[in-house]
Design an enzyme around this catalytic site. Structure first.
Site, PDB file in Angstrom:
ATOM      1  N   ASP A 160       0.870  -1.173   0.000  1.00 47.31           N
ATOM      2  CA  ASP A 160       0.000   0.000   0.000  1.00 47.31           C
ATOM      3  C   ASP A 160       0.913   1.231   0.000  1.00 47.31           C
ATOM      4  O   ASP A 160       2.020   1.181   0.523  1.00 47.31           O
ATOM      5  CB  ASP A 160      -0.886  -0.024   1.246  1.00 47.31           C
ATOM      6  CG  ASP A 160      -1.600   1.284   1.448  1.00 47.31           C
ATOM      7  OD1 ASP A 160      -2.328   1.706   0.533  1.00 47.31           O
ATOM      8  OD2 ASP A 160      -1.418   1.909   2.520  1.00 47.31           O
TER       9      ASP A 160
ATOM     10  N   ASP B  78      -0.117   5.037   0.499  1.00 46.45           N
ATOM     11  CA  ASP B  78      -0.377   6.121   1.455  1.00 46.45           C
ATOM     12  C   ASP B  78      -0.534   5.602   2.882  1.00 46.45           C
ATOM     13  O   ASP B  78      -1.385   4.760   3.162  1.00 46.45           O
ATOM     14  CB  ASP B  78      -1.627   6.898   1.032  1.00 46.45           C
ATOM     15  CG  ASP B  78      -1.455   7.511  -0.355  1.00 46.45           C
ATOM     16  OD1 ASP B  78      -0.434   8.182  -0.570  1.00 46.45           O
ATOM     17  OD2 ASP B  78      -2.320   7.282  -1.219  1.00 46.45           O
TER      18      ASP B  78
ATOM     19  N   TYR C  47      -4.813  12.966  -0.994  1.00 47.68           N
ATOM     20  CA  TYR C  47      -4.898  13.409  -2.390  1.00 47.68           C
ATOM     21  C   TYR C  47      -3.666  14.171  -2.872  1.00 47.68           C
ATOM     22  O   TYR C  47      -3.721  14.887  -3.863  1.00 47.68           O
ATOM     23  CB  TYR C  47      -6.175  14.238  -2.624  1.00 47.68           C
ATOM     24  CG  TYR C  47      -7.398  13.535  -2.111  1.00 47.68           C
ATOM     25  CD1 TYR C  47      -7.821  12.335  -2.672  1.00 47.68           C
ATOM     26  CD2 TYR C  47      -8.129  14.046  -1.036  1.00 47.68           C
ATOM     27  CE1 TYR C  47      -8.928  11.655  -2.195  1.00 47.68           C
ATOM     28  CE2 TYR C  47      -9.243  13.376  -0.544  1.00 47.68           C
ATOM     29  CZ  TYR C  47      -9.639  12.178  -1.124  1.00 47.68           C
ATOM     30  OH  TYR C  47     -10.724  11.512  -0.645  1.00 47.68           O
TER      31      TYR C  47
ATOM     32  N   ASN D  90      -5.322   2.632  -3.935  1.00 48.56           N
ATOM     33  CA  ASN D  90      -6.596   3.256  -4.309  1.00 48.56           C
ATOM     34  C   ASN D  90      -6.355   4.744  -4.531  1.00 48.56           C
ATOM     35  O   ASN D  90      -5.825   5.412  -3.645  1.00 48.56           O
ATOM     36  CB  ASN D  90      -7.628   3.099  -3.177  1.00 48.56           C
ATOM     37  CG  ASN D  90      -8.184   1.693  -3.079  1.00 48.56           C
ATOM     38  OD1 ASN D  90      -7.972   0.861  -3.954  1.00 48.56           O
ATOM     39  ND2 ASN D  90      -8.913   1.415  -2.013  1.00 48.56           N
ATOM     40  N   GLN D  91      -6.730   5.242  -5.678  1.00 49.15           N
ATOM     41  CA  GLN D  91      -6.523   6.666  -5.981  1.00 49.15           C
ATOM     42  C   GLN D  91      -7.850   7.317  -6.361  1.00 49.15           C
ATOM     43  O   GLN D  91      -8.062   7.759  -7.503  1.00 49.15           O
ATOM     44  CB  GLN D  91      -5.478   6.812  -7.091  1.00 49.15           C
ATOM     45  CG  GLN D  91      -4.073   6.404  -6.647  1.00 49.15           C
ATOM     46  CD  GLN D  91      -3.519   7.321  -5.558  1.00 49.15           C
ATOM     47  OE1 GLN D  91      -3.581   8.546  -5.664  1.00 49.15           O
ATOM     48  NE2 GLN D  91      -2.986   6.735  -4.486  1.00 49.15           N
TER      49      GLN D  91
ATOM     50  N   CYS E 161     -16.286  -0.886  -9.446  1.00 45.42           N
ATOM     51  CA  CYS E 161     -15.222  -1.625 -10.122  1.00 45.42           C
ATOM     52  C   CYS E 161     -14.795  -2.808  -9.260  1.00 45.42           C
ATOM     53  O   CYS E 161     -15.223  -2.948  -8.123  1.00 45.42           O
ATOM     54  CB  CYS E 161     -14.028  -0.702 -10.365  1.00 45.42           C
ATOM     55  SG  CYS E 161     -13.172  -0.279  -8.842  1.00 45.42           S
TER      56      CYS E 161
ATOM     57  N   CYS F 207     -11.465  -3.290  -8.941  1.00 48.93           N
ATOM     58  CA  CYS F 207     -10.047  -3.087  -8.664  1.00 48.93           C
ATOM     59  C   CYS F 207      -9.798  -2.259  -7.415  1.00 48.93           C
ATOM     60  O   CYS F 207      -8.676  -2.231  -6.911  1.00 48.93           O
ATOM     61  CB  CYS F 207      -9.310  -2.548  -9.881  1.00 48.93           C
ATOM     62  SG  CYS F 207      -9.812  -0.955 -10.518  1.00 48.93           S
ATOM     63  N   ARG F 208     -10.814  -1.597  -6.891  1.00 56.88           N
ATOM     64  CA  ARG F 208     -10.611  -0.819  -5.663  1.00 56.88           C
ATOM     65  C   ARG F 208     -10.463  -1.766  -4.474  1.00 56.88           C
ATOM     66  O   ARG F 208     -11.304  -2.631  -4.245  1.00 56.88           O
ATOM     67  CB  ARG F 208     -11.802   0.130  -5.466  1.00 56.88           C
ATOM     68  CG  ARG F 208     -11.666   1.038  -4.254  1.00 56.88           C
ATOM     69  CD  ARG F 208     -12.791   2.077  -4.190  1.00 56.88           C
ATOM     70  NE  ARG F 208     -12.846   2.677  -2.868  1.00 56.88           N
ATOM     71  CZ  ARG F 208     -12.025   3.637  -2.434  1.00 56.88           C
ATOM     72  NH1 ARG F 208     -11.100   4.115  -3.242  1.00 56.88           N
ATOM     73  NH2 ARG F 208     -12.131   4.125  -1.214  1.00 56.88           N
ATOM     74  N   LYS F 209      -9.364  -1.618  -3.718  1.00 57.17           N
ATOM     75  CA  LYS F 209      -9.235  -2.428  -2.512  1.00 57.17           C
ATOM     76  C   LYS F 209     -10.447  -2.153  -1.619  1.00 57.17           C
ATOM     77  O   LYS F 209     -10.860  -0.997  -1.545  1.00 57.17           O
ATOM     78  CB  LYS F 209      -7.941  -2.062  -1.752  1.00 57.17           C
ATOM     79  CG  LYS F 209      -6.648  -2.465  -2.457  1.00 57.17           C
ATOM     80  CD  LYS F 209      -5.409  -2.030  -1.675  1.00 57.17           C
ATOM     81  CE  LYS F 209      -5.156  -0.542  -1.747  1.00 57.17           C
ATOM     82  NZ  LYS F 209      -3.915  -0.094  -1.087  1.00 57.17           N
TER      83      LYS F 209
ATOM     84  N   ASP G 100      -1.870  -0.395   5.785  1.00 55.24           N
ATOM     85  CA  ASP G 100      -2.166   0.214   7.083  1.00 55.24           C
ATOM     86  C   ASP G 100      -3.652   0.251   7.418  1.00 55.24           C
ATOM     87  O   ASP G 100      -4.034   0.826   8.427  1.00 55.24           O
ATOM     88  CB  ASP G 100      -1.542   1.621   7.187  1.00 55.24           C
ATOM     89  CG  ASP G 100      -2.161   2.599   6.210  1.00 55.24           C
ATOM     90  OD1 ASP G 100      -2.744   2.162   5.190  1.00 55.24           O
ATOM     91  OD2 ASP G 100      -2.061   3.816   6.472  1.00 55.24           O
TER      92      ASP G 100
HETATM   93 MG   LIG Z   1      -2.996   3.311   3.298  1.00 47.16          MG
HETATM   94 ZN   LIG Z   2     -11.169   0.464  -9.701  1.00 48.11          ZN
END
Ligand SMILES: [Mg+2]
Ligand SMILES: [Zn+2]
Length: 205
Positions: free
Chosen positions: A10, A12, A21, A53-54, A106, A108-110, A135
């Site tokens: 991970d 961030d 962000y 994840n963004q 989606c 793909c997002r954790k 984390d």
């Molecule tokens: Mg994190």
């Molecule tokens: Zn995704």
């Protein structure tokens, strides 16, 4: 060809301080102990792959292209110790986002495992020999759902601890920081003495 093994990371809060962000490379620095931990893991033969994840993209806070410099900066920081980053996978989506093409459901997002599965396919990785370090419990779940073992760094960023009977949200180990997480993984290896009397890590126990 023997399969690779990887540490899925991970970004961030785990590798770098969590500045929500942020895509300004000048504000990116590694958390204490990260380089030292990566060095240990590197000697054990792991590839390093970021899984992130963004949602800032779906929220319209920045563009996908902005992540190019973020990835470059992290590569630079890793390179101080000769550590190679093999992959940088991110989910740009968020159901409730404001940018229509990213405001979708989606896989793909954790906590979904799809980014890890895609990375495993591309890099020929044996997931049963691999680990996810994150984390929050969504990282833990993504890793375990993909078939890896997962370590939670308990640095205060997980504050809900919502498990709801989902065993994928139970970490294999909880570590106070990245270096301790790395040491925990290294403890799964036998030390072997060579002819010069030097100890080296050999196979995983
Ligand atoms: Mg994190
Ligand atoms: Zn995704």
């Amino acid at each position: 060809m023997e399969a690779n093994k990887a540490i899925f990371l991970d970004k961030d809060g785990t590798l770098i301080p969590n500045i929500p962000y942020n895509v300004n490379p000048d504000l990116i620095s590694l958390n204490k102990g990260v380089l030292e931990g990566l060095e240990i893991l590197s000697k054990l033969g792991y590839l390093f792959i970021i899984i992130s994840n963004q949602a800032g993209i779906a929220k319209g806070y920045f563009e996908e292209e902005d992540l190019i410099e973020v990835e470059q900066k992290i590569k630079q920081l890793f390179d101080q110790k000769g550590i190679h980053l093999s992959g940088f996978y991110y989910c740009p989506h968020l159901e409730t986002g404001s940018v229509p093409r990213y405001a979708v459901t989606c896989n793909c997002r954790k906590p979904n495992p799809d980014l890890i599965l895609a990375a495993a396919k591309e890099h020929h990785i044996d997931l049963t020999k691999s680990w996810m370090i994150g984390d929050i419990l969504d990282d833990v779940e993504a890793g375990k759902a993909a078939g890896c073992r997962s370590i939670l760094i308990d640095n205060g960023n997980e504050n809900e601890w919502c498990v709801n009977g989902n065993l994928n949200r139970v970490p294999n180990w909880i570590a106070p920081n990245f270096l301790e997480a790395s040491l925990y993984i290294s403890h799964h290896y036998k030390l072997k003495e060579d002819e010069q009397g030097t100890f080296e890590y050999s196979q995983e126990i």
